[in-house]
Design a protein around this motif. Structure first.
Motif, mmCIF file in Angstrom:
data_model
loop_
_atom_site.group_PDB
_atom_site.id
_atom_site.type_symbol
_atom_site.label_atom_id
_atom_site.label_comp_id
_atom_site.label_asym_id
_atom_site.label_seq_id
_atom_site.Cartn_x
_atom_site.Cartn_y
_atom_site.Cartn_z
ATOM 1 N N LEU A 169 72.222 68.199 38.734
ATOM 2 C CA LEU A 169 72.263 67.598 37.420
ATOM 3 C C LEU A 169 71.180 66.504 37.273
ATOM 4 C CD1 LEU A 169 76.000 67.660 36.820
ATOM 5 C CD2 LEU A 169 74.286 68.695 35.372
ATOM 6 N N LEU A 170 70.914 65.896 38.511
ATOM 7 C CA LEU A 170 70.087 64.604 38.757
ATOM 8 C C LEU A 170 68.587 65.014 39.117
ATOM 9 C CD1 LEU A 170 72.438 62.136 40.238
ATOM 10 C CD2 LEU A 170 71.630 62.406 37.937
ATOM 11 N N ARG A 171 68.278 66.344 39.349
ATOM 12 C CA ARG A 171 67.143 66.753 39.656
ATOM 13 C C ARG A 171 66.063 66.717 38.817
ATOM 14 N NH1 ARG A 171 67.070 70.023 43.952
ATOM 15 N NH2 ARG A 171 68.856 70.663 43.640
ATOM 16 N N LEU A 172 64.779 66.042 39.401
ATOM 17 C CA LEU A 172 63.717 65.845 38.429
ATOM 18 C C LEU A 172 62.778 67.036 38.106
ATOM 19 C CD1 LEU A 172 62.309 62.421 40.212
ATOM 20 C CD2 LEU A 172 63.627 62.501 38.089
ATOM 21 N N PRO A 173 62.371 67.182 37.181
ATOM 22 C CA PRO A 173 61.701 68.297 36.530
ATOM 23 C C PRO A 173 60.503 68.461 37.507
ATOM 24 C CG PRO A 173 61.261 66.757 35.003
ATOM 25 C CD PRO A 173 62.254 66.056 35.972
ATOM 26 N N PRO A 174 59.986 69.499 37.707
ATOM 27 C CA PRO A 174 58.578 69.723 38.843
ATOM 28 C C PRO A 174 57.553 68.964 37.724
ATOM 29 C CG PRO A 174 59.482 71.970 37.626
ATOM 30 C CD PRO A 174 60.365 71.013 37.296
ATOM 31 N N ARG A 175 56.689 68.582 38.778
ATOM 32 C CA ARG A 175 55.395 67.886 38.171
ATOM 33 C C ARG A 175 54.309 68.810 37.580
ATOM 34 N NH1 ARG A 175 53.377 62.502 40.448
ATOM 35 N NH2 ARG A 175 55.183 61.342 40.311
ATOM 36 N N ARG A 176 54.065 68.593 36.296
ATOM 37 C CA ARG A 176 53.014 69.554 35.997
ATOM 38 C C ARG A 176 51.578 69.015 36.454
ATOM 39 N NH1 ARG A 176 53.905 69.362 29.444
ATOM 40 N NH2 ARG A 176 56.192 70.101 29.513
ATOM 41 N N LYS A 177 50.776 69.986 36.916
ATOM 42 C CA LYS A 177 49.378 69.974 37.318
ATOM 43 C C LYS A 177 48.370 69.590 36.111
ATOM 44 C CE LYS A 177 50.072 73.250 41.141
ATOM 45 N NZ LYS A 177 49.403 74.228 41.764
ATOM 46 N N ALA A 178 47.586 68.731 36.502
ATOM 47 C CA ALA A 178 46.813 68.019 35.584
ATOM 48 C C ALA A 178 45.867 69.426 35.384
ATOM 49 C CB ALA A 178 45.942 66.985 35.979
#
Length: 77
Positions: A65-74
């Motif tokens: 429930l606290l997991r950050l979303p995956p980072r988007r690549k630029a």
């Protein structure tokens, strides 16, 4: 991203994935439905007990429930 918003997005995503309404999830987790709505809007901070109750009903580890979303690549131009 504010941790409340991360929690709210994960809560909505997991609730939808389980096919539960806010009302059903609130009932099963023994949480007030109005409070559930505030959590999904990112308007309230959940306590550890609430996180545990929701995770149990959603059948996930509380950390999910606290997991950050995956980072988007630029995008490269």
């Amino acid at each position: 991203m504010d941790l409340r918003q991360v929690f709210a997005a994960n809560l909505r995503r997991l609730r939808h994935a389980r096919g539960l309404s806010q009302e059903n999830l609130a009932y099963e987790a023994d949480v007030n439905r109005t409070y559930m709505s505030r959590l999904e809007k990112g308007a309230s901070y959940p306590g550890l007990e609430i996180i545990g109750k929701l995770a149990r009903v959603l059948q996930v580890e509380p950390a999910e429930l606290l997991r950050l979303p995956p980072r988007r690549k630029a995008r490269s131009r």
